[in-house]
Scaffold this motif. Structure first.
Motif, PDB file in Angstrom:
ATOM      1  N   VAL A 149       1.921  20.300  -2.320  1.00 37.52           N
ATOM      2  CA  VAL A 149       0.998  19.855  -1.274  1.00 37.52           C
ATOM      3  C   VAL A 149       0.875  18.337  -1.280  1.00 37.52           C
ATOM      4  O   VAL A 149       0.911  17.675  -0.234  1.00 37.52           O
ATOM      5  CB  VAL A 149      -0.387  20.505  -1.474  1.00 37.52           C
ATOM      6  CG1 VAL A 149      -1.427  19.873  -0.553  1.00 37.52           C
ATOM      7  CG2 VAL A 149      -0.318  22.015  -1.232  1.00 37.52           C
ATOM      8  N   SER A 150       0.735  17.757  -2.463  1.00 35.42           N
ATOM      9  CA  SER A 150       0.547  16.307  -2.565  1.00 35.42           C
ATOM     10  C   SER A 150       1.793  15.537  -2.142  1.00 35.42           C
ATOM     11  O   SER A 150       1.690  14.418  -1.635  1.00 35.42           O
ATOM     12  CB  SER A 150       0.141  15.928  -3.993  1.00 35.42           C
ATOM     13  OG  SER A 150       1.202  16.119  -4.912  1.00 35.42           O
ATOM     14  N   THR A 151       2.982  16.117  -2.342  1.00 29.92           N
ATOM     15  CA  THR A 151       4.211  15.448  -1.912  1.00 29.92           C
ATOM     16  C   THR A 151       4.227  15.260  -0.396  1.00 29.92           C
ATOM     17  O   THR A 151       4.598  14.194   0.115  1.00 29.92           O
ATOM     18  CB  THR A 151       5.446  16.259  -2.340  1.00 29.92           C
ATOM     19  OG1 THR A 151       5.506  16.300  -3.764  1.00 29.92           O
ATOM     20  CG2 THR A 151       6.733  15.642  -1.802  1.00 29.92           C
ATOM     21  N   VAL A 152       3.816  16.280   0.329  1.00 29.68           N
ATOM     22  CA  VAL A 152       3.784  16.196   1.786  1.00 29.68           C
ATOM     23  C   VAL A 152       2.750  15.162   2.238  1.00 29.68           C
ATOM     24  O   VAL A 152       3.002  14.343   3.131  1.00 29.68           O
ATOM     25  CB  VAL A 152       3.485  17.573   2.405  1.00 29.68           C
ATOM     26  CG1 VAL A 152       3.387  17.474   3.921  1.00 29.68           C
ATOM     27  CG2 VAL A 152       4.571  18.568   2.017  1.00 29.68           C
ATOM     28  N   LEU A 153       1.573  15.180   1.617  1.00 29.57           N
ATOM     29  CA  LEU A 153       0.550  14.198   1.974  1.00 29.57           C
ATOM     30  C   LEU A 153       0.982  12.784   1.594  1.00 29.57           C
ATOM     31  O   LEU A 153       0.706  11.824   2.326  1.00 29.57           O
ATOM     32  CB  LEU A 153      -0.769  14.547   1.281  1.00 29.57           C
ATOM     33  CG  LEU A 153      -1.501  15.786   1.795  1.00 29.57           C
ATOM     34  CD1 LEU A 153      -2.728  16.061   0.950  1.00 29.57           C
ATOM     35  CD2 LEU A 153      -1.892  15.612   3.256  1.00 29.57           C
ATOM     36  N   PHE A 154       1.643  12.643   0.454  1.00 25.18           N
ATOM     37  CA  PHE A 154       2.095  11.329   0.002  1.00 25.18           C
ATOM     38  C   PHE A 154       3.063  10.711   1.005  1.00 25.18           C
ATOM     39  O   PHE A 154       3.025   9.499   1.262  1.00 25.18           O
ATOM     40  CB  PHE A 154       2.760  11.457  -1.366  1.00 25.18           C
ATOM     41  CG  PHE A 154       3.259  10.161  -1.927  1.00 25.18           C
ATOM     42  CD1 PHE A 154       2.387   9.247  -2.471  1.00 25.18           C
ATOM     43  CD2 PHE A 154       4.615   9.855  -1.911  1.00 25.18           C
ATOM     44  CE1 PHE A 154       2.847   8.046  -2.996  1.00 25.18           C
ATOM     45  CE2 PHE A 154       5.086   8.661  -2.430  1.00 25.18           C
ATOM     46  CZ  PHE A 154       4.194   7.750  -2.978  1.00 25.18           C
ATOM     47  N   ALA A 155       3.924  11.534   1.576  1.00 25.08           N
ATOM     48  CA  ALA A 155       4.906  11.020   2.530  1.00 25.08           C
ATOM     49  C   ALA A 155       4.244  10.434   3.764  1.00 25.08           C
ATOM     50  O   ALA A 155       4.799   9.539   4.424  1.00 25.08           O
ATOM     51  CB  ALA A 155       5.863  12.144   2.946  1.00 25.08           C
ATOM     52  N   TYR A 297      -3.388   8.721   1.053  1.00 19.17           N
ATOM     53  CA  TYR A 297      -2.147   9.454   0.831  1.00 19.17           C
ATOM     54  C   TYR A 297      -1.380   9.004  -0.409  1.00 19.17           C
ATOM     55  O   TYR A 297      -0.716   9.810  -1.052  1.00 19.17           O
ATOM     56  CB  TYR A 297      -1.272   9.351   2.077  1.00 19.17           C
ATOM     57  CG  TYR A 297      -1.927   9.964   3.300  1.00 19.17           C
ATOM     58  CD1 TYR A 297      -2.088  11.338   3.394  1.00 19.17           C
ATOM     59  CD2 TYR A 297      -2.425   9.169   4.329  1.00 19.17           C
ATOM     60  CE1 TYR A 297      -2.710  11.908   4.493  1.00 19.17           C
ATOM     61  CE2 TYR A 297      -3.049   9.731   5.433  1.00 19.17           C
ATOM     62  CZ  TYR A 297      -3.190  11.111   5.507  1.00 19.17           C
ATOM     63  OH  TYR A 297      -3.815  11.673   6.591  1.00 19.17           O
ATOM     64  N   LEU A 298      -1.472   7.724  -0.768  1.00 21.22           N
ATOM     65  CA  LEU A 298      -0.755   7.258  -1.955  1.00 21.22           C
ATOM     66  C   LEU A 298      -1.327   7.841  -3.246  1.00 21.22           C
ATOM     67  O   LEU A 298      -0.649   7.890  -4.267  1.00 21.22           O
ATOM     68  CB  LEU A 298      -0.775   5.726  -2.023  1.00 21.22           C
ATOM     69  CG  LEU A 298       0.083   4.997  -0.983  1.00 21.22           C
ATOM     70  CD1 LEU A 298      -0.113   3.489  -1.097  1.00 21.22           C
ATOM     71  CD2 LEU A 298       1.561   5.344  -1.151  1.00 21.22           C
ATOM     72  N   SER A 299      -2.583   8.261  -3.203  1.00 20.34           N
ATOM     73  CA  SER A 299      -3.192   8.873  -4.384  1.00 20.34           C
ATOM     74  C   SER A 299      -2.802  10.338  -4.538  1.00 20.34           C
ATOM     75  O   SER A 299      -3.231  11.000  -5.499  1.00 20.34           O
ATOM     76  CB  SER A 299      -4.722   8.749  -4.312  1.00 20.34           C
ATOM     77  OG  SER A 299      -5.222   9.312  -3.109  1.00 20.34           O
ATOM     78  N   SER A 300      -1.989  10.859  -3.643  1.00 22.98           N
ATOM     79  CA  SER A 300      -1.620  12.280  -3.671  1.00 22.98           C
ATOM     80  C   SER A 300      -0.950  12.726  -4.979  1.00 22.98           C
ATOM     81  O   SER A 300      -1.281  13.807  -5.492  1.00 22.98           O
ATOM     82  CB  SER A 300      -0.713  12.613  -2.484  1.00 22.98           C
ATOM     83  OG  SER A 300      -1.405  12.474  -1.272  1.00 22.98           O
ATOM     84  N   PRO A 301       0.001  11.952  -5.548  1.00 26.34           N
ATOM     85  CA  PRO A 301       0.603  12.412  -6.811  1.00 26.34           C
ATOM     86  C   PRO A 301      -0.417  12.634  -7.912  1.00 26.34           C
ATOM     87  O   PRO A 301      -0.320  13.601  -8.675  1.00 26.34           O
ATOM     88  CB  PRO A 301       1.579  11.279  -7.161  1.00 26.34           C
ATOM     89  CG  PRO A 301       1.939  10.678  -5.847  1.00 26.34           C
ATOM     90  CD  PRO A 301       0.673  10.737  -5.039  1.00 26.34           C
ATOM     91  N   LEU A 302      -1.395  11.754  -8.009  1.00 28.27           N
ATOM     92  CA  LEU A 302      -2.453  11.929  -9.010  1.00 28.27           C
ATOM     93  C   LEU A 302      -3.238  13.206  -8.740  1.00 28.27           C
ATOM     94  O   LEU A 302      -3.503  13.997  -9.655  1.00 28.27           O
ATOM     95  CB  LEU A 302      -3.384  10.724  -8.998  1.00 28.27           C
ATOM     96  CG  LEU A 302      -4.651  10.853  -9.868  1.00 28.27           C
ATOM     97  CD1 LEU A 302      -4.277  10.991 -11.339  1.00 28.27           C
ATOM     98  CD2 LEU A 302      -5.572   9.656  -9.653  1.00 28.27           C
ATOM     99  N   SER A 303      -3.611  13.418  -7.487  1.00 30.11           N
ATOM    100  CA  SER A 303      -4.369  14.621  -7.144  1.00 30.11           C
ATOM    101  C   SER A 303      -3.573  15.881  -7.445  1.00 30.11           C
ATOM    102  O   SER A 303      -4.113  16.850  -8.008  1.00 30.11           O
ATOM    103  CB  SER A 303      -4.753  14.591  -5.661  1.00 30.11           C
ATOM    104  OG  SER A 303      -5.552  13.478  -5.357  1.00 30.11           O
TER     105      SER A 303
END
Length: 440
Positions: A149-155, A297-303
């Motif tokens: 999920v976070s990968t998609v948001l990060f993009a 969105y850049l904080s997605s990997p952490l989340s």
């Protein structure tokens, strides 16, 4: 005696061979659609203030975005349920492109009704930007679902950062074409949404949702890593055959996303107006919103990492705590300080992401495969309607009591949520052992 919650499942489930390809296509699509989303958000309130002549109505565009997105989420969710992710999301991005053109036409002809219609259709298209995160989770193993999920948001971050930064450039381009400057970002939104629709419609093969239905998968509720649900057998009943326990998990995930969305969107919507009223130009406001969108969105990997390794509920509680700090920072920020507001908006984005990724993963864990897309769309409808209410209220609150009234209410809501989630996680639960549970 049974442990309070099931411990993280250490089983390393095999990743579906198509998952990497699905994520690659979604990454490209989200970069494009992120630019379209951010461009419209940045100037929406300013455009409404200019055309409607009232600060109190400046929250109308964001409300129309979210109302349209709510309708779009329901429709796109049903389309995905019936035909698959590819047709449903492609249709949504195409709608966003059409809505962007309607907004441009409204500014050219100074038509408020056409502006409202365009914002609604544009908003319906933005539902695809958010619903795409579920497509990333369709084929993901439980222990990697949060990171999918976070990968998609990060993009989405690349486009979200670029969009506000291009506000003035697109304004100049629009002026050269005898189009009002504030319509320029919607020209960018048209091009970005149209490109996203073309990329996803061409390359998202095989369809992840249709493939997931035909692929036996591991249990997803109590055995998910960091699973937060009690180790009980699912209750009978539920919505259209959904077990009661799964329904409870979906509702909890939706509630987390609702709080995160309401607090974030209300403050984000009125920040450009607040900055403009205190001597900051459109360019400066665009930079602040760009930093906010980047943090979202850049904080997605952490989340994603925290959701998979620490748990869904603890991550949601952390997100609410960060939102509390963000709103208090905005409350105490000096009126002319762009730096303080930028810090508050960055924290606001991080808190939103923690809540959104954890809430999304709760819903993805519990949604039954045969009705997954429809229920996910339904959960997002609730989130977006709540966001629309927050957008409408934000303009009224700022017009009547100022920016500090808005941020003070946001801080109170976030604090109550943080305390509630922390108490929920700490509450002892007695139940029969579930799969992967340990007994004393």
């Amino acid at each position: 005696m049974a442990s309070r919650t099931a411990p993280p499942d250490t089983t390393d489930h095999e990743e579906h061979p198509a998952q990497r390809r699905v994520l690659r296509v979604l990454v490209v699509t989200q970069i494009l659609s992120g630019a379209a989303l951010a461009a419209g958000i940045t100037v929406g309130a300013l455009l409404a203030e200019e055309m409607l002549g009232s600060t109190g109505l400046a929250g109308v565009p964001s409300a129309l975005f979210t109302i349209g997105a709510a309708v779009g989420a329901a429709g796109i969710g049903r389309a995905c349920q019936r035909w698959g992710r590819r047709p449903g999301l492609t249709l949504g991005y195409g709608g966003g492109a059409f809505g962007s053109l309607l907004v441009v036409a409204a500014t050219m002809y100074d038509s408020v009704p056409l502006l409202f219609l365009g914002l609604l259709v544009y908003g319906a298209g933005t539902a695809s930007v958010m619903l795409a995160r579920y497509a990333g989770a369709d084929l993901a193993a439980p222990e990697r679902r949060g990171r999918a999920v976070s990968t998609v948001l990060f993009a989405t971050a690349a486009g979200a950062v670029a969009g506000p930064g291009l506000v003035e450039v697109m304004g100049d381009l629009a002026h050269l074409w005898d189009i009002p400057r504030l319509a320029g970002p919607f020209l960018l939104a048209f091009a970005a949404f149209a490109s996203a629709s073309l990329v996803l419609g061409t390359f998202l093969r095989p369809d992840p949702l249709l493939l997931a239905r035909d692929t036996p998968g591991p249990p997803t509720a109590d055995t998910a890593p960091g699973g937060d649900g009690p180790a009980t057998a699912p209750a009978a009943g539920g919505l259209k055959g959904v077990p009661g326990e799964d329904l409870r998990r979906m509702a909890a995930g939706a509630a987390v996303m609702v709080l995160s969305q309401v607090v974030m969107i209300a403050i984000m919507t009125m920040t450009p107006i607040h900055m403009n009223d205190h001597g900051h130009g459109t360019g400066t406001a665009g930079v602040v919103i760009g930093l906010h969108m980047a943090a979202m969105y850049l904080s997605s990997p952490l989340s994603g990492y925290l959701v998979d390794r620490v748990g869904r509920t603890p991550t949601a509680a952390l997100g609410a705590a960060v939102l509390t700090v963000a709103t208090l920072t905005a409350y105490f920020a000096p009126l002319g300080s762009g730096v303080a507001l930028a810090l508050a908006l960055v924290l606001l984005g991080i808190g939103w992401n923690l809540g959104f990724v954890s809430g999304t993963t709760m819903v993805a864990d519990a949604a039954p495969p045969d009705r997954r897309a429809a229920y996910q769309g339904l959960m997002d409808v609730g989130v977006l309607i709540a966001g629309a209410g927050g957008s409408l209220a934000s303009g009224v609150l700022v017009a009547s009591g100022g920016f500090r009234l808005l941020t003070g209410i946001g801080a109170a809501l976030a604090l109550v949520s943080a305390v509630t989630l922390a108490a929920r996680q700490a509450r002892p639960r007695t139940a029969a052992p579930a799969a992967g549970d340990h007994t004393a």
